[in-house]
Write an enzyme that holds these catalytic residues in place. Structure first.
Site, short mmCIF file in Angstrom:
data_model
loop_
_atom_site.label_atom_id
_atom_site.label_comp_id
_atom_site.label_asym_id
_atom_site.label_seq_id
_atom_site.Cartn_x
_atom_site.Cartn_y
_atom_site.Cartn_z
N PHE A 63 0.82 -1.22 0.00
CA PHE A 63 0.00 0.00 0.00
C PHE A 63 0.85 1.27 0.00
O PHE A 63 0.30 2.37 -0.01
CB PHE A 63 -0.99 0.00 1.18
CG PHE A 63 -0.35 -0.02 2.55
CD1 PHE A 63 0.09 1.16 3.15
CD2 PHE A 63 -0.21 -1.21 3.25
CE1 PHE A 63 0.66 1.15 4.41
CE2 PHE A 63 0.37 -1.23 4.52
CZ PHE A 63 0.80 -0.04 5.10
N THR A 97 -7.61 2.02 11.77
CA THR A 97 -7.10 2.37 10.44
C THR A 97 -8.12 2.09 9.34
O THR A 97 -8.31 2.90 8.43
CB THR A 97 -5.80 1.57 10.16
OG1 THR A 97 -4.88 1.82 11.22
CG2 THR A 97 -5.18 1.97 8.84
N ARG A 108 -12.89 8.28 11.71
CA ARG A 108 -12.93 7.35 10.58
C ARG A 108 -14.26 6.59 10.54
O ARG A 108 -14.78 6.32 9.46
CB ARG A 108 -11.76 6.38 10.68
CG ARG A 108 -10.42 7.05 10.29
CD ARG A 108 -9.24 6.22 10.75
NE ARG A 108 -7.98 6.64 10.16
CZ ARG A 108 -6.79 6.23 10.60
NH1 ARG A 108 -6.71 5.39 11.63
NH2 ARG A 108 -5.68 6.64 10.01
N ASN A 118 -8.95 6.97 4.27
CA ASN A 118 -9.38 6.88 5.68
C ASN A 118 -9.27 8.21 6.45
O ASN A 118 -9.06 8.23 7.66
CB ASN A 118 -8.68 5.72 6.40
CG ASN A 118 -7.19 5.93 6.53
OD1 ASN A 118 -6.64 6.87 5.95
ND2 ASN A 118 -6.53 5.08 7.29
N GLU A 132 7.60 13.29 12.75
CA GLU A 132 6.62 13.89 11.84
C GLU A 132 6.48 15.40 12.06
O GLU A 132 6.37 16.16 11.09
CB GLU A 132 5.27 13.18 12.00
CG GLU A 132 5.31 11.75 11.49
CD GLU A 132 4.10 10.90 11.87
OE1 GLU A 132 4.09 9.72 11.50
OE2 GLU A 132 3.18 11.41 12.55
#
Ligand code: IDP
Ligand code: MG
Length: 155
Positions: A63, A97, A108, A118, A132
């Site tokens: 993915f 997820t 979600r 998502n 991040e």
């Protein structure tokens, strides 16, 4: 890990599908009314390099490429939140997820149908949060301030 207060920051991204479908305000408002403090916020047209770095941990997985393409397909809203246990709080509010498994009431679970679309990203731990935040924001873009409700959120 309830009851132990750990001051944290987390990186959150409203993904392209949620921006396109008009959910920016609704999603931010959920965090805001929970009392979660926003310290960084911007709309970003993500380039491939940034997307590949952000999802670098998933490089080699099936993915990876579709997810990078998804994230660069339209602008995202990048945010940093700060507070006690904010990493876990945001992950719980996001839901699983795969939106099919995410409970109603989660972001979600309320807005998504498909794992490849998502709605939202949130850092999954202190180390990924630090990586991040540093990848997406400079120090100057993060505000240091006190919300007037902070003293009413805890004992
Ligand atoms: P997370 O976003 O809940 O932390 P991760 O496992 O870290 O989930 O995966 C990162 C992102 O990659 C997911 O949010 C989703 O956009 C995408 N993704 C993960 N697994 C799949 C999959 O099986 N099919 C399609 N996309 C996936
Ligand atoms: Mg993840």
């Amino acid at each position: 890990m309830v009851n132990i207060m750990v001051k944290e920051r987390t990186f959150v991204m409203i993904k392209p599908d949620a921006v396109q479908r008009g959910f920016i305000g609704d999603i931010i408002s959920r965090f805001e009314r929970r009392g979660i403090k926003l310290v960084g916020l911007k709309l970003v047209a993500v380039d491939r390099d940034l997307a590949e770095k952000h999802y670098g941990i998933h490089k080699g997985k099936p993915f990876f490429e579709p997810t990078v393409s998804y994230i660069i397909s339209s602008p995202v809203v990048a945010m940093v939140f700060e507070g006690d246990n904010v990493i876990e709080m945001v992950r719980t509010m996001m839901g699983k997820t795969n939106p099919i498994e995410a409970l109603p009431g989660t972001i979600r679970g309320d807005f998504g149908q498909f794992i490849g679309r998502n709605i939202i990203h949130g850092s999954d731990g202190p180390d990924t949060a630090a990586f991040e935040i540093n990848l997406w924001f400079s120090d100057k873009e993060l505000a240091v301030y006190t919300r007037i409700d902070e003293k009413w959120l805890h004992e």
